[in-house]
Write a protein that holds these residues in place. Structure first.
Motif, mmCIF file in Angstrom:
data_model
loop_
_atom_site.group_PDB
_atom_site.id
_atom_site.type_symbol
_atom_site.label_atom_id
_atom_site.label_comp_id
_atom_site.label_asym_id
_atom_site.label_seq_id
_atom_site.Cartn_x
_atom_site.Cartn_y
_atom_site.Cartn_z
ATOM 1 N N TYR A 46 65.841 92.535 47.640
ATOM 2 C CA TYR A 46 66.009 90.558 48.168
ATOM 3 C C TYR A 46 65.607 90.254 47.119
ATOM 4 C CZ TYR A 46 61.464 88.022 49.017
ATOM 5 O OH TYR A 46 60.505 87.091 49.305
ATOM 6 N N ARG A 47 65.687 89.893 46.070
ATOM 7 C CA ARG A 47 65.626 89.864 44.879
ATOM 8 C C ARG A 47 67.172 88.811 45.236
ATOM 9 N NH1 ARG A 47 63.842 90.995 38.347
ATOM 10 N NH2 ARG A 47 64.180 88.403 38.023
ATOM 11 N N ALA A 48 67.811 89.506 44.957
ATOM 12 C CA ALA A 48 69.669 88.780 45.125
ATOM 13 C C ALA A 48 69.580 87.679 46.690
ATOM 14 C CB ALA A 48 70.445 89.928 45.473
ATOM 15 N N THR A 49 69.253 88.029 47.691
ATOM 16 C CA THR A 49 69.185 87.430 48.949
ATOM 17 C C THR A 49 67.646 86.904 49.567
ATOM 18 O OG1 THR A 49 68.731 89.307 50.511
ATOM 19 C CG2 THR A 49 70.754 89.103 49.610
ATOM 20 N N ASN A 50 66.545 86.710 49.000
ATOM 21 C CA ASN A 50 65.358 86.232 49.131
ATOM 22 C C ASN A 50 65.598 86.276 50.452
ATOM 23 O OD1 ASN A 50 63.708 85.158 48.069
ATOM 24 N ND2 ASN A 50 63.634 83.155 49.322
ATOM 25 N N GLU A 51 66.409 87.575 51.201
ATOM 26 C CA GLU A 51 66.343 87.675 52.800
ATOM 27 C C GLU A 51 65.075 88.402 53.338
ATOM 28 O OE1 GLU A 51 69.921 89.635 54.673
ATOM 29 O OE2 GLU A 51 71.103 88.063 53.676
ATOM 30 N N LEU B 1 52.312 94.228 48.559
ATOM 31 C CA LEU B 1 51.934 93.570 46.735
ATOM 32 C C LEU B 1 51.320 94.171 45.077
ATOM 33 C CD1 LEU B 1 54.868 90.535 48.309
ATOM 34 C CD2 LEU B 1 55.263 92.795 47.199
ATOM 35 N N LYS B 2 49.787 93.655 45.839
ATOM 36 C CA LYS B 2 48.826 94.119 44.948
ATOM 37 C C LYS B 2 48.475 95.178 44.796
ATOM 38 C CE LYS B 2 45.886 90.249 44.885
ATOM 39 N NZ LYS B 2 45.197 89.153 45.793
ATOM 40 N N GLN C 41 57.591 98.538 40.773
ATOM 41 C CA GLN C 41 56.340 98.218 40.634
ATOM 42 C C GLN C 41 56.315 96.924 39.861
ATOM 43 O OE1 GLN C 41 55.091 102.309 39.912
ATOM 44 N NE2 GLN C 41 54.959 103.054 41.743
ATOM 45 N N ILE C 42 57.268 97.120 39.006
ATOM 46 C CA ILE C 42 56.730 95.647 37.940
ATOM 47 C C ILE C 42 58.022 94.947 38.570
ATOM 48 C CG2 ILE C 42 57.696 94.767 35.093
ATOM 49 C CD1 ILE C 42 56.534 97.498 34.698
ATOM 50 N N LEU C 43 58.510 95.190 39.282
ATOM 51 C CA LEU C 43 59.809 94.033 40.136
ATOM 52 C C LEU C 43 58.565 93.500 40.475
ATOM 53 C CD1 LEU C 43 63.089 95.841 40.042
ATOM 54 C CD2 LEU C 43 62.635 93.477 38.930
ATOM 55 N N LEU C 44 57.524 94.215 41.297
ATOM 56 C CA LEU C 44 57.072 93.534 43.167
ATOM 57 C C LEU C 44 56.447 93.044 42.688
ATOM 58 C CD1 LEU C 44 57.900 96.628 45.407
ATOM 59 C CD2 LEU C 44 59.376 93.934 45.765
ATOM 60 N N SER C 45 55.541 93.573 41.310
ATOM 61 C CA SER C 45 54.241 92.687 40.958
ATOM 62 C C SER C 45 54.286 91.231 41.282
ATOM 63 C CB SER C 45 53.845 93.301 39.193
ATOM 64 O OG SER C 45 54.983 92.685 38.515
ATOM 65 N N LYS C 46 55.190 90.349 40.684
ATOM 66 C CA LYS C 46 55.456 89.226 40.391
ATOM 67 C C LYS C 46 55.227 88.522 42.018
ATOM 68 C CE LYS C 46 59.255 87.886 39.076
ATOM 69 N NZ LYS C 46 60.392 86.808 38.210
ATOM 70 N N GLY C 47 55.746 89.372 43.178
ATOM 71 C CA GLY C 47 56.041 88.542 44.145
ATOM 72 C C GLY C 47 54.229 88.394 45.046
ATOM 73 N N ARG C 48 54.126 87.420 45.753
ATOM 74 C CA ARG C 48 53.195 86.945 46.658
ATOM 75 C C ARG C 48 53.969 86.053 48.133
ATOM 76 N NH1 ARG C 48 51.117 84.727 42.045
ATOM 77 N NH2 ARG C 48 53.075 83.952 42.479
ATOM 78 N N GLY C 49 53.943 86.786 49.121
ATOM 79 C CA GLY C 49 54.046 86.322 50.212
ATOM 80 C C GLY C 49 52.858 86.832 51.321
#
Ligand code: NAG
Length: 501
Positions: free
Chosen positions: A244-249, A298-299, A283-291
């Motif tokens: 997800y981080r690499a492609t944003n798909e 994600l929370k 969990q730490i990588l996804l902590s940044k996400g909002r969508g």
């Protein structure tokens, strides 16, 4: 008078900050860490190889099975090319390079960082011969450990083992997908065609891992005794997160959200981050996400990231990570340093994410500032480099005192360039392993297994739980040392500005 004394006070602070920053040379430690990865290289070495006591080796790897598996990394003090820890290593190298690109560039180390990654990724792509085939291991632990030989002399069996749809390995294929996806991000600004190639392999490996579910060590039985996998759900989430981080798909984000509960991503609260357990990283990588629709899940991921961080800084209502009296995170007897280095890197990253979001960490035992997470990360790095009850560095070749009986075949025997005749399987044990003298080749940048839960360390080659270095323990140091060197500079500058105004 008042303003004068104020000035002097600031000066003292400035002086003290400079002294603290100079206590450990993270820049030098970083440079040495890259040397360790050079010493672990298998295959045909490059002209500009800096570790001069190593030569070409493993040049027929894969030939028995008719596949080119030359290259990649030796795992530790032995010569097996184990897939799972090697892939985790490359993911961590790439993560550090992505997160601290600015720092690594300023330290003039980007070339070394990219090569450390590429030595792994070139090999993984070779080993991924068809969409659903991944060569997962070369050599086996039993026969390899039976001999004490230099890599250049190797006489032990080099059988290669593969995963395919009838012999699945979702953990290993997932971790390799994560490694290639993270590396695609790391390479993107420097070589976009290479980055695209990495991503193509990463996507294929992820769907192989996801479609054909299974534990890799059920398919490759001889790995079980050495790198037992406790599950593959974390690896699938980890791979999808990196993709997800690499492609944003959206496909990959939806995957981690839809599978959050089923795969334990929002259920598991953990106190360990390692080649076998990646939940805290996810969990730490996804902590940044909002969508939008995904925000609630994600929370939940973030809540578990907080659990990990609170447990490390001892604010987790008694469910804390164990620390030695000297302050080192202690998880397990065998190669404990890998857990400390990985957690330290993770907390450095999380402190940055929280700072960027202007957020604090609410732990059961109180509120924590991002700076406190960073301080904990620094305490682990400083322990490694010498701030410990033994006043020694556990990073080989750093500082005045470090382990000299490192459990490592190549380091413990005279180089092929000094002793030309081959050293046999058993002769190696008799002549070199059992010697009292220190190793003839300094294995710069190797992080050894480290002390026990009472900070006791015995520098003996046969004490492999403490004196053997591993790829997995060293990889997080790249990001960690870069971050620490970068911030010791900035804090010094900030204080200078204060003094002037
Ligand atoms: C970019 O990567 C390709 C492999 O995809 C390689 O052949 C080429 O040499 C690389 N270019 C540079 C400038 O490193």
């Amino acid at each position: 008078m008042r303003s004068l004394s104020f000035c002097i006070f600031i000066f003292l602070v400035a002086f003290k900050a400079a002294a603290v920053a100079a206590e450990y040379n993270y820049d030098e430690a970083l440079d040495k860490t890259f040397l360790f990865f050079e010493a672990q290289r298998s295959g045909k070495l490059q002209e500009n190889q800096r570790v001069k006591w190593r030569g070409d080796s493993g040049l027929k790897d894969g030939s028995l099975q008719g596949v080119d598996l030359v290259g990649g990394y030796y795992d530790a003090g032995d010569h097996v090319k184990f897939g799972l820890p090697a892939a985790f290593t490359v993911t961590m190298l790439a993560w550090g390079t992505i997160e601290y690109r600015k720092e690594i560039t300023e330290l003039n180390q980007m070339g070394h960082a990219l090569w450390a990654i590429r030595w792994g990724t070139d090999y993984f792509m070779k080993a991924h011969t068809q969409p659903n085939v991944l060569w997962a291991q070369v050599g086996d632990g039993d026969s390899d450990h039976y001999c004490w030989e230099r890599a250049e002399d190797m006489t032990t069996p080099r059988e290669a083992f593969k995963l395919d749809q009838y012999h699945p390995g979702s953990d290993l294929a997932g971790e390799t997908a994560a490694a290639l996806a993270a590396s695609a991000i790391a390479f993107k600004p420097y070589n976009s065609s290479y980055s695209e190639l990495l991503l193509l392999h990463a996507k294929q490996l992820f769907s192989f891992a996801d479609r054909f579910r299974g534990l890799y060590d059920d398919s490759i039985k001889c790995a079980k005794q050495f790198y037992t996998s406790s599950g593959y759900s974390d690896d699938l989430l980890w791979a999808a997160t990196w993709l997800y981080r690499a492609t944003n798909e959206e496909y990959y984000l939806k995957y981690v959200v839809d599978n959050a509960e089923y795969m334990g991503g929002t259920g598991w609260a953990v106190k360990e981050f390692s080649w076998d357990n990646k939940y805290a990283g996810v969990q730490i990588l996804l902590s940044k996400g909002r969508g939008g629709a995904y925000t609630a899940t994600l929370k939940q991921y973030k809540a578990k990231a907080d659990y990990f961080a609170c447990a490390c800084v001892q604010k987790n209502a008694g469910y804390n990570v164990h620390l030695t009296p000297g302050g080192l995170m202690y998880v397990r007897e065998w190669n404990n340093m890998q857990y400390a280095s990985a957690a330290a890197f993770l907390l450095a990253v999380y402190s940055d994410y929280l700072s960027a979001a202007n957020a604090k960490l609410n732990c059961p035992d109180g509120q924590i500032q991002p700076q406190q997470l960073f301080d904990f990360a620094k305490s682990q790095a400083d322990y490694i480099l010498g701030k410990n009850p033994n006043s020694m560095s556990y990073l080989v070749g750093y500082g005045p005192k470090y382990p000299v009986h490192v459990h490592h075949r190549g380091s413990s025997m005279a180089s092929v360039y000094n002793l030309h005749s081959p050293v046999g399987c058993v002769q190696g044990f008799e002549t070199w392993y059992r010697r009292n003298e220190g190793n003839p080749n300094v294995l710069h940048g190797a992080l050894v297994g480290g002390p026990d839960q009472n900070d006791k360390f015995i520098d003996d080659r046969s004490n492999y739980e403490q004196t053997e270095p591993t790829l997995t323990a060293c990889a997080p140091l790249v990001g960690l040392f870069s971050k620490l060197q970068g911030s010791s500079k900035t804090s010094g500058m900030a204080v200078c500005l204060l003094v002037r105004t």
